[in-house]
Scaffold this motif. Structure first.
Motif, PDB file in Angstrom:
ATOM      1  N   ASP A 102       0.681  -1.248   0.108  1.00 10.16           N
ATOM      2  CA  ASP A 102      -0.172   0.127  -0.040  1.00 10.16           C
ATOM      3  C   ASP A 102       1.061   1.315  -0.108  1.00 10.16           C
ATOM      4  O   ASP A 102       1.588   1.418   0.990  1.00 10.16           O
ATOM      5  N   ILE A 103       0.994   2.105  -1.029  1.00 10.30           N
ATOM      6  CA  ILE A 103       1.549   3.329  -1.163  1.00 10.30           C
ATOM      7  C   ILE A 103       0.850   4.620  -1.313  1.00 10.30           C
ATOM      8  O   ILE A 103      -0.398   4.314  -1.852  1.00 10.30           O
ATOM      9  N   GLN A 104       1.453   5.684  -1.320  1.00 14.47           N
ATOM     10  CA  GLN A 104       0.562   6.906  -1.421  1.00 14.47           C
ATOM     11  C   GLN A 104       1.439   8.106  -1.814  1.00 14.47           C
ATOM     12  O   GLN A 104       2.803   8.147  -1.647  1.00 14.47           O
ATOM     13  N   TRP A 105       0.742   9.116  -2.312  1.00 11.26           N
ATOM     14  CA  TRP A 105       1.507  10.282  -2.750  1.00 11.26           C
ATOM     15  C   TRP A 105       1.186  11.313  -1.703  1.00 11.26           C
ATOM     16  O   TRP A 105       0.077  11.317  -1.129  1.00 11.26           O
ATOM     17  N   THR A 106       2.282  12.271  -1.090  1.00 13.17           N
ATOM     18  CA  THR A 106       1.955  13.251  -0.350  1.00 13.17           C
ATOM     19  C   THR A 106       2.656  14.429  -0.719  1.00 13.17           C
ATOM     20  O   THR A 106       3.759  14.245  -1.398  1.00 13.17           O
ATOM     21  N   LYS A 107       2.274  15.592  -0.274  1.00 13.35           N
ATOM     22  CA  LYS A 107       3.052  16.917  -0.475  1.00 13.35           C
ATOM     23  C   LYS A 107       2.861  17.531   0.916  1.00 13.35           C
ATOM     24  O   LYS A 107       1.923  17.978   1.228  1.00 13.35           O
ATOM     25  N   ASN A 108       3.943  18.042   1.344  1.00 12.95           N
ATOM     26  CA  ASN A 108       4.127  18.785   2.669  1.00 12.95           C
ATOM     27  C   ASN A 108       3.380  17.976   3.572  1.00 12.95           C
ATOM     28  O   ASN A 108       2.416  18.729   4.536  1.00 12.95           O
ATOM     29  N   ASN A 109       3.286  16.661   3.953  1.00 10.14           N
ATOM     30  CA  ASN A 109       3.068  15.618   4.718  1.00 10.14           C
ATOM     31  C   ASN A 109       1.553  15.628   4.740  1.00 10.14           C
ATOM     32  O   ASN A 109       0.841  15.107   5.459  1.00 10.14           O
ATOM     33  N   GLU A 110       0.769  16.048   3.744  1.00 10.06           N
ATOM     34  CA  GLU A 110      -0.637  15.710   3.289  1.00 10.06           C
ATOM     35  C   GLU A 110      -0.902  14.917   2.308  1.00 10.06           C
ATOM     36  O   GLU A 110      -0.202  14.823   1.177  1.00 10.06           O
ATOM     37  N   LYS A 111      -1.886  14.010   2.502  1.00 10.61           N
ATOM     38  CA  LYS A 111      -1.986  13.116   1.437  1.00 10.61           C
ATOM     39  C   LYS A 111      -2.664  13.510   0.354  1.00 10.61           C
ATOM     40  O   LYS A 111      -3.893  14.178   0.525  1.00 10.61           O
ATOM     41  N   LYS A 122       2.370 -12.401 -12.614  1.00  9.89           N
ATOM     42  CA  LYS A 122       2.059 -13.776 -12.080  1.00  9.89           C
ATOM     43  C   LYS A 122       2.928 -14.217 -10.813  1.00  9.89           C
ATOM     44  O   LYS A 122       2.398 -15.066 -10.190  1.00  9.89           O
ATOM     45  N   TYR A 123       3.780 -13.495 -10.453  1.00  6.24           N
ATOM     46  CA  TYR A 123       4.429 -13.714  -9.190  1.00  6.24           C
ATOM     47  C   TYR A 123       3.902 -12.743  -8.005  1.00  6.24           C
ATOM     48  O   TYR A 123       2.897 -11.908  -8.394  1.00  6.24           O
ATOM     49  N   TYR A 124       4.409 -13.033  -7.045  1.00  6.76           N
ATOM     50  CA  TYR A 124       4.006 -12.425  -5.699  1.00  6.76           C
ATOM     51  C   TYR A 124       5.011 -12.249  -4.916  1.00  6.76           C
ATOM     52  O   TYR A 124       5.773 -12.956  -4.611  1.00  6.76           O
ATOM     53  N   PRO A 125       4.921 -11.016  -3.988  1.00  8.10           N
ATOM     54  CA  PRO A 125       3.859  -9.963  -3.991  1.00  8.10           C
ATOM     55  C   PRO A 125       3.796  -9.141  -5.494  1.00  8.10           C
ATOM     56  O   PRO A 125       4.997  -9.012  -5.888  1.00  8.10           O
ATOM     57  N   LYS A 126       2.921  -8.780  -5.934  1.00  8.02           N
ATOM     58  CA  LYS A 126       2.669  -8.260  -7.377  1.00  8.02           C
ATOM     59  C   LYS A 126       2.855  -6.704  -7.229  1.00  8.02           C
ATOM     60  O   LYS A 126       2.885  -6.181  -6.108  1.00  8.02           O
ATOM     61  N   PRO A 127       3.523  -6.094  -8.367  1.00  6.08           N
ATOM     62  CA  PRO A 127       3.756  -4.562  -7.924  1.00  6.08           C
ATOM     63  C   PRO A 127       2.276  -3.891  -7.960  1.00  6.08           C
ATOM     64  O   PRO A 127       1.295  -4.141  -8.262  1.00  6.08           O
ATOM     65  N   VAL A 128       2.536  -2.675  -7.206  1.00  6.83           N
ATOM     66  CA  VAL A 128       1.360  -1.846  -7.158  1.00  6.83           C
ATOM     67  C   VAL A 128       1.747  -0.346  -7.389  1.00  6.83           C
ATOM     68  O   VAL A 128       2.688   0.200  -7.206  1.00  6.83           O
ATOM     69  N   LYS A 129       0.837   0.113  -8.492  1.00 10.38           N
ATOM     70  CA  LYS A 129       0.998   1.441  -9.200  1.00 10.38           C
ATOM     71  C   LYS A 129       0.123   2.299  -8.510  1.00 10.38           C
ATOM     72  O   LYS A 129      -0.918   2.398  -8.373  1.00 10.38           O
ATOM     73  N   SER A 130       0.768   3.547  -8.231  1.00  5.15           N
ATOM     74  CA  SER A 130      -0.068   4.872  -7.503  1.00  5.15           C
ATOM     75  C   SER A 130       0.095   5.906  -8.716  1.00  5.15           C
ATOM     76  O   SER A 130       1.246   6.407  -8.950  1.00  5.15           O
ATOM     77  N   VAL A 131      -1.111   6.382  -9.179  1.00 12.21           N
ATOM     78  CA  VAL A 131      -0.958   7.589  -9.891  1.00 12.21           C
ATOM     79  C   VAL A 131      -1.899   8.724  -9.474  1.00 12.21           C
ATOM     80  O   VAL A 131      -2.900   8.635  -9.056  1.00 12.21           O
TER      81      VAL A 131
END
Length: 693
Positions: A102-111, A122-131
């Motif tokens: 679980d990833i996230q984008w922040t700016k000035n410590n605000e989500k 097919k492998y695990y753990p799978k990549p997670v993309k955050s846009v």
């Protein structure tokens, strides 16, 4: 690779088939010349089709890719990005090798709002993309943007991107920013110029076209210009979905396009989902018209499909939905986004899983999140019903005949068991039934050898059973070589114990034997029935003179006491000796004062010697309690433990106890001889005759 295959019949070429073959390699996780060798790679990683070398993706290490080394990367690995004013840009961050990524984008410590998706590897753990999307950028978008892991992950990672927006065009000091507004709220768009302008106006983009139309003030939209400050504002009241568009502020010397400059803003109208949200329904793919809401508990039978759908309706922007099972992400989900007008969205996500016994009481949570709402969730508990799973403890038993046999039947079931039944078939044909979870037999026989035991448990779902695998009952076989030595040893031990008992209680045994022989030769020349030994002076003497002696004489007994029968001129020792010898029984009036008197002790020892020599008997009377005295003579202790004593207790006894006291004396009195009975009758007759005269 290309080739052809001609077909000939009797040397005639009927046809030629031309083909092209493309080598695609071995199937996933296979290698070798015939692609029949399995890859030895961990975490579902693929291997090279020729030699089986593990092709570790980013975030995986070691020869077999078993070690995780999580990393984050951004698009094009750019750390400094320069954007033109008003342009759009997507910040893309991807996690590799990160469990629960679980990833996230922040700016000035605000989500910041971002769309997270799982990359379909097919492998695990799978990549997670955050846009995270940047639209119509201005200088307010400048700064450092951080992609980082959330608190839910075990590894803390972060990477940064620095955004630089190029200078705003002349003559603007401040351009309109991209703004988001909740439907029904108000919004103000602002432009500021460096110097006064002759012409200023606003335009709004037309739907589904690149055309813009001039805005005039209305009841819900009005323009406020302040040329002196170079400040121009457009305010929209009670925003609706129709107000979502591009807005431009134009400035110039005239209306010719070449003399006009504009800055553009985009207004995004957001809509909260219909409440309550998210909602969970039992989903039947064969009957999409029926929705059965799940309140708090989802009932399902073991082996059936858990089929739920979580929904959020009429929202804008799209709500991101995700499932969690006992707090961990549940990835095997199908997501759907539907819209009728490209303005409002209905989002749903399926939960599909085959119910197992271990799923009972597990917690399933649907989480909804987008840029305008905090995380909202709906939780249900799985109630998996299943017939009993039966266990027996112990599973088998091996004992010796005569021992106890116990088995405990337990079960795991939902709902709880309604009955436990044991079926027992013994080797002799006997059949037993027991309806308790615990089956117990005491002192079993060899009939239980190879017995068949089954525990059957039933609930409302069905019944199950378990069998005891084996019961062995060994027969007791003792050889003569063991019995004879054991018998001899037992006999020796018994003789030794008996000897110790006889030795320990020899004095008491001797007293009992002596008392039994005292009256065998009753026809003797003893003068008195009782000799009373007591301590002179005090309450002891009052009791003897005023109570005991008169009562015994009244009962017809001949009594020898100090004050009547001791001869003057004889020594005390001679008087005591003569009194004991001439009496069949000595009464000891015991008190603490008696025990402290030397003459009383001599009287006791003389009486004891006569008793042991089978010439006289003893009757103890406890006048005052002496049983707990620390200095109580050991011979007196043995006497009191051997002979039944009488208790006067200083006269503190009731009338019934006194009557019983005199009856007990009469029972313990020496037996009367025929001569004594005749003398007593004569005395009574003489008394009667004297009375008549």
């Amino acid at each position: 690779m290309a080739g052809s295959c001609p077909f000939f019949v009797n040397d005639f070429n009927l046809a030629t088939i031309t083909f092209r073959m493309q080598v695609l390699g071995c199937p996933y996780r296979k290698y070798g010349l015939d692609c029949n060798q399995p890859c030895n790679c961990s975490n579902g990683v693929n291997c090279h089709g020729f030699d089986g070398t593990c092709l570790c993706p980013k975030g995986f290490e070691s020869d077999s890719c078993e070690n995780l080394n999580p990393v984050l990367d951004v698009k094009f690995n750019q750390r400094h990005i320069y954007l033109p004013w008003g342009s759009d840009y997507d910040l893309v961050c991807t996690s590799h090798g990160l469990t629960n990524g679980d990833i996230q984008w922040t700016k000035n410590n605000e989500k910041l709002w971002a769309v997270n998706t799982i990359v379909p590897e097919k492998y695990y753990p799978k990549p997670v993309k955050s846009v995270h999307q940047l639209q119509n950028v201005t200088t307010e978008h400048n700064g450092v943007y951080t992609c980082e892991t959330t608190n839910d992950t075990s590894v803390s990672l972060k990477t940064t991107v620095n955004i630089n927006v190029l200078e705003i065009p002349t003559p603007f000091i401040e351009g309109p920013n991209i703004q988001s507004v909740l439907i029904g709220d108000n919004i103000t768009i602002t432009c500021r110029v460096k110097e006064p302008v002759e012409i200023a106006f606003w335009k709004k983009g037309q739907a589904n076209s690149k055309l813009f139309s001039i805005i005039n003030s209305t009841n819900t939209m009005f323009i406020k210009n302040n040329p002196d400050d170079g400040l121009y504002k457009l305010t929209i009241l009670n925003v609706t979905l129709l107000d979502e568009s591009e807005y431009r502020c134009y400035f110039g010397r005239d209306f010719l396009d070449v003399n006009l400059t504009f800055a553009e803003s985009h207004v995004i109208v957001n809509v909260n989902p219909l409440k309550p949200f998210p909602s969970i329904y039992k989903h039947d793919s064969l009957s999409t018209e029926i929705k059965l809401p799940v309140l708090d508990i989802y009932d399902v039978s073991n082996g059936d499909i858990i089929n739920m759908r979580c929904e959020v309706n009429l929202s804008k922007p799209v709500v991101e939905l995700s499932w969690f099972l006992d707090g961990s992400p549940f990835m095997e989900s199908n997501k759907y986004v539907e819209t009728d007008d490209n303005l409002l969205f209905n989002t749903s996500i399926e939960f599909l899983k085959t119910a197992t016994v271990s799923d009972n009481n597990r917690v399933v949570t649907c989480v909804a999140e987008n840029s305008i709402i905090l995380k909202e969730n709906k939780t249900v508990y799985l109630n998996v019903t299943y017939k009993p799973v039966v266990e027996i403890d112990p599973e088998s038993a091996s004992i010796t005949e005569g021992e106890d046999l116990t088995f405990t039947c337990s079960s795991n079931s939902n709902p709880m068991p309604s009955s436990y039944v044991w079926f027992v078939n013994l080797s002799n044909g006997t059949k037993l039934i027991n309806q308790n979870p615990v089956l117990k037999f005491s002192s079993v026989t060899t009939d239980f050898n190879n017995a068949k035991l089954r525990c059957e448990v039933e609930n409302s779902i069905g019944k199950s059973y378990a069998d005891v695998t084996n019961v062995t009952v060994k027969r007791i076989e003792i050889s003569l070589k063991i019995i004879l030595p054991c018998s001899v040893v037992a006999a020796v031990v018994c003789v030794a114990i008996l000897s110790l008992i006889v030795y320990k209680y020899r004095f008491r045994i001797r007293m009992m034997q002596a008392r039994q022989n005292v009256y065998k030769n009753r026809e003797g020349d003893k003068e008195f029935d009782f000799f009373i030994a007591y301590k002179s002076g005090g309450g002891d003497e009052d009791f003897v003179i005023n109570v005991l002696t008169p009562k015994l004489e009244e009962m017809g007994f001949k009594i020898c006491v100090h004050f009547k029968n001791f001869l003057p001129g004889s020594t005390i020792i001679d008087n005591i000796t003569e009194a004991v010898h001439n009496s069949w029984k000595t009464i000891l009036v015991l008190s603490p004062a008696f025990l402290e008197s030397g003459w009383c002790q001599y009287e006791f020892e003389t009486a004891l010697g006569n008793m042991l020599n089978q010439r006289a008997d003893i009757l103890p009377i406890i006048y005052e309690n002496v049983l707990n005295l620390p200095n109580l003579d050991k011979n007196i202790q043995s006497l009191l433990k051997t002979i039944t004593y009488l208790n006067w207790n200083g006269g503190n006894i009731d009338e019934d106890q006194k009557i019983r006291f005199w009856k007990d004396i009469e029972k313990n009195a020496p037996p009367r001889t025929a001569g004594q009975m005749a003398d007593n009758n004569n005395e009574v007759q003489e008394a009667v005759e004297l009375k008549e005269i």
